[in-house]
Design a protein around this motif. Structure first.
Motif, PDB file in Angstrom:
ATOM      1  N   PRO A  91      38.137  40.878  48.598  1.00  0.00           N
ATOM      2  CA  PRO A  91      36.794  41.044  49.178  1.00  0.00           C
ATOM      3  C   PRO A  91      35.896  41.936  48.312  1.00  0.00           C
ATOM      4  O   PRO A  91      36.365  42.874  47.684  1.00  0.00           O
ATOM      5  CB  PRO A  91      37.058  41.683  50.534  1.00  0.00           C
ATOM      6  N   SER A  92      34.648  41.579  48.284  1.00  0.00           N
ATOM      7  CA  SER A  92      33.634  42.346  47.552  1.00  0.00           C
ATOM      8  C   SER A  92      32.442  42.555  48.461  1.00  0.00           C
ATOM      9  O   SER A  92      32.210  41.773  49.383  1.00  0.00           O
ATOM     10  CB  SER A  92      33.183  41.593  46.297  1.00  0.00           C
ATOM     11  N   GLU A  93      31.676  43.591  48.159  1.00  0.00           N
ATOM     12  CA  GLU A  93      30.453  43.858  48.902  1.00  0.00           C
ATOM     13  C   GLU A  93      29.302  44.042  47.931  1.00  0.00           C
ATOM     14  O   GLU A  93      29.472  44.667  46.883  1.00  0.00           O
ATOM     15  CB  GLU A  93      30.586  45.124  49.748  1.00  0.00           C
ATOM     16  N   LEU A 106      20.883  43.556  43.715  1.00  0.00           N
ATOM     17  CA  LEU A 106      22.232  43.548  44.256  1.00  0.00           C
ATOM     18  C   LEU A 106      23.008  44.674  43.588  1.00  0.00           C
ATOM     19  O   LEU A 106      23.023  44.781  42.357  1.00  0.00           O
ATOM     20  CB  LEU A 106      22.942  42.230  43.974  1.00  0.00           C
ATOM     21  N   THR A 107      23.666  45.504  44.386  1.00  0.00           N
ATOM     22  CA  THR A 107      24.460  46.606  43.860  1.00  0.00           C
ATOM     23  C   THR A 107      25.888  46.447  44.356  1.00  0.00           C
ATOM     24  O   THR A 107      26.108  46.181  45.543  1.00  0.00           O
ATOM     25  CB  THR A 107      23.899  47.958  44.335  1.00  0.00           C
ATOM     26  N   THR A 108      26.855  46.603  43.455  1.00  0.00           N
ATOM     27  CA  THR A 108      28.255  46.478  43.826  1.00  0.00           C
ATOM     28  C   THR A 108      29.118  47.369  42.939  1.00  0.00           C
ATOM     29  O   THR A 108      28.661  47.838  41.892  1.00  0.00           O
ATOM     30  CB  THR A 108      28.732  45.009  43.731  1.00  0.00           C
ATOM     31  N   ILE A 109      30.347  47.577  43.353  1.00  0.00           N
ATOM     32  CA  ILE A 109      31.329  48.312  42.556  1.00  0.00           C
ATOM     33  C   ILE A 109      32.424  47.328  42.174  1.00  0.00           C
ATOM     34  O   ILE A 109      33.007  46.665  43.044  1.00  0.00           O
ATOM     35  CB  ILE A 109      31.956  49.487  43.360  1.00  0.00           C
ATOM     36  N   ILE A 110      32.688  47.206  40.879  1.00  0.00           N
ATOM     37  CA  ILE A 110      33.758  46.348  40.371  1.00  0.00           C
ATOM     38  C   ILE A 110      34.618  47.188  39.441  1.00  0.00           C
ATOM     39  O   ILE A 110      34.119  47.709  38.435  1.00  0.00           O
ATOM     40  CB  ILE A 110      33.197  45.121  39.610  1.00  0.00           C
ATOM     41  N   LYS A 111      35.880  47.334  39.789  1.00  0.00           N
ATOM     42  CA  LYS A 111      36.831  48.118  38.992  1.00  0.00           C
ATOM     43  C   LYS A 111      36.279  49.507  38.655  1.00  0.00           C
ATOM     44  O   LYS A 111      36.284  49.932  37.509  1.00  0.00           O
ATOM     45  CB  LYS A 111      37.229  47.369  37.727  1.00  0.00           C
ATOM     46  N   ASN A 112      35.767  50.180  39.662  1.00  0.00           N
ATOM     47  CA  ASN A 112      35.217  51.541  39.557  1.00  0.00           C
ATOM     48  C   ASN A 112      33.952  51.647  38.716  1.00  0.00           C
ATOM     49  O   ASN A 112      33.563  52.741  38.317  1.00  0.00           O
ATOM     50  CB  ASN A 112      36.273  52.527  39.044  1.00  0.00           C
ATOM     51  N   GLU A 114      29.803  50.820  38.713  1.00  0.00           N
ATOM     52  CA  GLU A 114      28.680  50.395  39.540  1.00  0.00           C
ATOM     53  C   GLU A 114      27.836  49.402  38.750  1.00  0.00           C
ATOM     54  O   GLU A 114      27.398  49.690  37.634  1.00  0.00           O
ATOM     55  CB  GLU A 114      27.810  51.577  39.956  1.00  0.00           C
ATOM     56  N   PHE A 115      27.637  48.240  39.345  1.00  0.00           N
ATOM     57  CA  PHE A 115      26.791  47.212  38.749  1.00  0.00           C
ATOM     58  C   PHE A 115      25.550  47.042  39.605  1.00  0.00           C
ATOM     59  O   PHE A 115      25.643  46.980  40.833  1.00  0.00           O
ATOM     60  CB  PHE A 115      27.527  45.874  38.670  1.00  0.00           C
ATOM     61  N   VAL A 116      24.400  46.948  38.949  1.00  0.00           N
ATOM     62  CA  VAL A 116      23.136  46.671  39.630  1.00  0.00           C
ATOM     63  C   VAL A 116      22.523  45.456  38.948  1.00  0.00           C
ATOM     64  O   VAL A 116      22.348  45.446  37.723  1.00  0.00           O
ATOM     65  CB  VAL A 116      22.169  47.879  39.567  1.00  0.00           C
ATOM     66  N   PHE A 117      22.237  44.445  39.753  1.00  0.00           N
ATOM     67  CA  PHE A 117      21.657  43.205  39.250  1.00  0.00           C
ATOM     68  C   PHE A 117      20.267  43.030  39.837  1.00  0.00           C
ATOM     69  O   PHE A 117      20.097  43.084  41.054  1.00  0.00           O
ATOM     70  CB  PHE A 117      22.507  41.998  39.655  1.00  0.00           C
ATOM     71  N   GLU A 118      19.303  42.799  38.991  1.00  0.00           N
ATOM     72  CA  GLU A 118      17.960  42.436  39.450  1.00  0.00           C
ATOM     73  C   GLU A 118      17.884  40.928  39.278  1.00  0.00           C
ATOM     74  O   GLU A 118      18.066  40.414  38.170  1.00  0.00           O
ATOM     75  CB  GLU A 118      16.913  43.139  38.591  1.00  0.00           C
ATOM     76  N   ILE A 119      17.641  40.212  40.386  1.00  0.00           N
ATOM     77  CA  ILE A 119      17.690  38.756  40.344  1.00  0.00           C
ATOM     78  C   ILE A 119      16.403  38.135  40.877  1.00  0.00           C
ATOM     79  O   ILE A 119      15.721  38.714  41.719  1.00  0.00           O
ATOM     80  CB  ILE A 119      18.909  38.205  41.126  1.00  0.00           C
ATOM     81  N   VAL A 120      16.099  36.954  40.343  1.00  0.00           N
ATOM     82  CA  VAL A 120      14.944  36.172  40.779  1.00  0.00           C
ATOM     83  C   VAL A 120      15.413  34.739  40.998  1.00  0.00           C
ATOM     84  O   VAL A 120      16.439  34.322  40.451  1.00  0.00           O
ATOM     85  CB  VAL A 120      13.793  36.196  39.737  1.00  0.00           C
ATOM     86  N   PRO A 121      14.660  33.959  41.782  1.00  0.00           N
ATOM     87  CA  PRO A 121      15.053  32.561  41.968  1.00  0.00           C
ATOM     88  C   PRO A 121      15.099  31.831  40.628  1.00  0.00           C
ATOM     89  O   PRO A 121      14.228  32.008  39.771  1.00  0.00           O
ATOM     90  CB  PRO A 121      13.950  31.986  42.860  1.00  0.00           C
TER      91      PRO A 121
END
Length: 129
Positions: A91-93, A106-112, A114-121
């Motif tokens: 599971p991921s959040e 979108l902000t998430t933690i993957i393998k310790n 922190e990733f922040v993604f700025e996304i557009v359509p």
């Protein structure tokens, strides 16, 4: 001495209030999430992650997938207006915030990390006839 304490306290309060304003964003309606999204900016631990700037997210009303994780299979998810939770073996959040009208963060933690993604359509491709 009291002026020095007042200045330090003012600086501290200003720093905290500015930091909390940046982390806030509009609550996102579930219907707005649906679609294909492309990453226009990505960071890993507050450093540019240029290799992720071509990543994409694919969100339907029933599933979530992306092309940058090892598992690219669509997975069901839940969304409460702030947090998108993948329902899978791993599971991921993702914390979801609206930055401007058509841009999400979108902000998430993957393998310790922190990733922040700025996304557009993702622009729709036109069919050649």
């Amino acid at each position: 001495m009291s002026i020095r304490v007042l200045i330090i306290l003012s600086f501290f309060l200003l720093t905290i209030s500015c930091k909390s304003d940046q982390s806030k964003g509009e609550v996102v309606m579930a219907e707005f999430l649906e679609g294909d999204w492309q990453v226009i900016k990505a960071t890993r631990n507050n450093r540019p992650a240029l290799s992720l700037e071509n990543a994409e997210f694919y969100i339907t009303k029933d599933s979530f997938s992306t092309n940058f994780l090892p598992d690219t299979m669509p997975h069901p998810y839940s969304f409460d207006g702030k947090t998108l939770k993948l329902i899978s073996d791993t599971p991921s959040e993702f914390e979801v915030r609206r930055k401007i009208a058509d841009t999400l963060t979108l902000t998430t933690i993957i393998k310790n990390f922190e990733f922040v993604f700025e996304i557009v359509p993702k622009p729709k491709e036109e069919d050649d006839f």
